[in-house]
Design a protein around this motif. Structure first.
Motif, mmCIF file in Angstrom:
data_model
loop_
_atom_site.group_PDB
_atom_site.id
_atom_site.type_symbol
_atom_site.label_atom_id
_atom_site.label_comp_id
_atom_site.label_asym_id
_atom_site.label_seq_id
_atom_site.Cartn_x
_atom_site.Cartn_y
_atom_site.Cartn_z
ATOM 1 N N TRP A 148 -99.505 -28.011 67.733
ATOM 2 C CA TRP A 148 -98.323 -28.703 68.241
ATOM 3 C C TRP A 148 -97.073 -28.237 67.503
ATOM 4 O O TRP A 148 -97.090 -28.111 66.281
ATOM 5 C CB TRP A 148 -98.438 -30.207 67.996
ATOM 6 N N SER A 149 -95.989 -28.027 68.237
ATOM 7 C CA SER A 149 -94.675 -27.791 67.636
ATOM 8 C C SER A 149 -93.684 -28.767 68.258
ATOM 9 O O SER A 149 -93.749 -29.044 69.463
ATOM 10 C CB SER A 149 -94.190 -26.358 67.904
ATOM 11 N N HIS A 150 -92.776 -29.281 67.427
ATOM 12 C CA HIS A 150 -91.684 -30.130 67.905
ATOM 13 C C HIS A 150 -90.366 -29.551 67.405
ATOM 14 O O HIS A 150 -90.222 -29.272 66.208
ATOM 15 C CB HIS A 150 -91.847 -31.572 67.408
ATOM 16 N N LEU A 151 -89.434 -29.361 68.318
ATOM 17 C CA LEU A 151 -88.100 -28.890 67.960
ATOM 18 C C LEU A 151 -87.325 -30.073 67.403
ATOM 19 O O LEU A 151 -87.212 -31.121 68.051
ATOM 20 C CB LEU A 151 -87.412 -28.302 69.193
ATOM 21 N N ILE A 152 -86.793 -29.916 66.197
ATOM 22 C CA ILE A 152 -86.151 -31.046 65.512
ATOM 23 C C ILE A 152 -84.636 -30.979 65.680
ATOM 24 O O ILE A 152 -84.056 -31.730 66.448
ATOM 25 C CB ILE A 152 -86.530 -31.063 64.007
ATOM 26 N N ALA A 153 -83.990 -30.086 64.951
ATOM 27 C CA ALA A 153 -82.534 -29.923 64.996
ATOM 28 C C ALA A 153 -82.201 -28.617 64.314
ATOM 29 O O ALA A 153 -83.017 -28.068 63.565
ATOM 30 C CB ALA A 153 -81.832 -31.080 64.278
ATOM 31 N N ASP A 154 -81.007 -28.095 64.580
ATOM 32 C CA ASP A 154 -80.505 -26.903 63.887
ATOM 33 C C ASP A 154 -81.434 -25.695 64.034
ATOM 34 O O ASP A 154 -81.523 -24.851 63.142
ATOM 35 C CB ASP A 154 -80.290 -27.189 62.393
ATOM 36 N N GLY A 155 -82.168 -25.616 65.146
ATOM 37 C CA GLY A 155 -83.056 -24.477 65.363
ATOM 38 C C GLY A 155 -84.340 -24.531 64.564
ATOM 39 O O GLY A 155 -85.062 -23.539 64.474
ATOM 40 N N VAL A 156 -84.653 -25.684 63.977
ATOM 41 C CA VAL A 156 -85.882 -25.843 63.191
ATOM 42 C C VAL A 156 -86.940 -26.518 64.053
ATOM 43 O O VAL A 156 -86.675 -27.530 64.715
ATOM 44 C CB VAL A 156 -85.622 -26.678 61.921
ATOM 45 N N ALA A 157 -88.150 -25.949 64.038
ATOM 46 C CA ALA A 157 -89.293 -26.559 64.713
ATOM 47 C C ALA A 157 -90.395 -26.762 63.685
ATOM 48 O O ALA A 157 -90.657 -25.883 62.862
ATOM 49 C CB ALA A 157 -89.789 -25.680 65.858
ATOM 50 N N ILE A 158 -91.019 -27.927 63.728
ATOM 51 C CA ILE A 158 -92.124 -28.248 62.830
ATOM 52 C C ILE A 158 -93.420 -28.079 63.614
ATOM 53 O O ILE A 158 -93.552 -28.591 64.729
ATOM 54 C CB ILE A 158 -92.026 -29.686 62.283
ATOM 55 N N ASN A 159 -94.365 -27.356 63.012
ATOM 56 C CA ASN A 159 -95.629 -27.043 63.674
ATOM 57 C C ASN A 159 -96.788 -27.626 62.868
ATOM 58 O O ASN A 159 -96.795 -27.548 61.645
ATOM 59 C CB ASN A 159 -95.768 -25.522 63.789
ATOM 60 N N ARG A 160 -97.772 -28.182 63.592
ATOM 61 C CA ARG A 160 -98.996 -28.669 62.972
ATOM 62 C C ARG A 160 -100.164 -28.232 63.846
ATOM 63 O O ARG A 160 -100.181 -28.487 65.047
ATOM 64 C CB ARG A 160 -98.979 -30.198 62.883
ATOM 65 N N ALA A 161 -101.125 -27.560 63.239
ATOM 66 C CA ALA A 161 -102.308 -27.110 63.978
ATOM 67 C C ALA A 161 -103.547 -27.668 63.317
ATOM 68 O O ALA A 161 -103.811 -27.388 62.145
ATOM 69 C CB ALA A 161 -102.367 -25.589 64.022
ATOM 70 N N ASP A 162 -104.311 -28.478 64.057
ATOM 71 C CA ASP A 162 -105.590 -28.961 63.558
ATOM 72 C C ASP A 162 -106.666 -27.959 63.929
ATOM 73 O O ASP A 162 -106.721 -27.471 65.073
ATOM 74 C CB ASP A 162 -105.898 -30.337 64.143
ATOM 75 N N VAL A 163 -107.519 -27.648 62.964
ATOM 76 C CA VAL A 163 -108.565 -26.640 63.128
ATOM 77 C C VAL A 163 -109.907 -27.359 63.114
ATOM 78 O O VAL A 163 -110.166 -28.187 62.229
ATOM 79 C CB VAL A 163 -108.507 -25.592 61.995
#
Length: 195
Positions: A148-163
């Protein structure tokens, strides 16, 4: 590659009856906000940088890494070249080819991905699910990524991948994507608060 394979092999051998990944009930419709809109082609065109960690199933950070990507739109989708540098010096490359199949839906292929990845976008969210082939004892093992990625602000996206393997959680990757040179009005407004 051997250190990455060893990392996953160790995680898999200690899984036992561990907990299942909790992301199965989430989808883009119930795990997104309307804005800012996260559009695959527009966000990843050109250069993007990322910095991340891999945590084993206990939550312990076992590796860190940096990534630079270069994205190029195509007639029916998108190509994304990735270059990884792990904290132990290992370097990796991956080239994704994404094909748009519907509004907000893509399929993706890469050299170490088994079969086809499914990509969904909506609002501020991007989700990609795929099986990754990892080298293991002279062969390969397949682990599932729910990314999963979520676009936050200022061109920053936070990504989390469960394996996971066989539905059992074996680790998590967390990283932040940053667009070099992107305007940062949110951060600038916060900086002004210090004055």
């Amino acid at each position: 590659m051997r250190s990455r394979a060893l990392l996953f092999a160790l995680a898999l051998t200690t899984v036992g009856a561990g907990g299942l990944s909790g992301c199965a009930s989430l989808d883009v419709a119930n795990n997104s906000r309307p804005q800012p809109a996260f559009e695959l082609e527009s966000y990843f065109t050109g250069e993007t940088r990322a910095y991340g960690v891999f945590e084993d199933r206990s939550g312990k950070v076992s590796r860190t890494f940096s990534v630079v990507t270069r994205g190029t739109p195509t007639a029916d989708g998108f190509v994304l070249d990735e270059r990884f540098l792990w904290n132990d010096g290992e370097r990796q490359t991956r080239t994704w080819t994404f094909r748009k199949i519907d509004n907000g839906l893509y399929e993706g292929r890469a050299q170490d991905v088994a079969g086809t990845a499914r990509i969904e976008t909506g609002g501020d969210a991007l989700r990609i699910r795929y099986l990754l082939n990892l080298p293991y004892q002279g062969g390969t093992i397949k682990v599932r990524f729910d990314d999963w990625s979520h676009l936050i602000a200022d061109g920053v996206a936070i990504n989390r991948a469960d394996v996971s393997k066989f539905g059992v959680h074996v680790g998590r990757v967390t990283l932040s994507f940053i667009k070099p040179g992107h305007p940062a009005p949110v951060a600038e407004s916060l900086v002004r608060d210090f004055k």
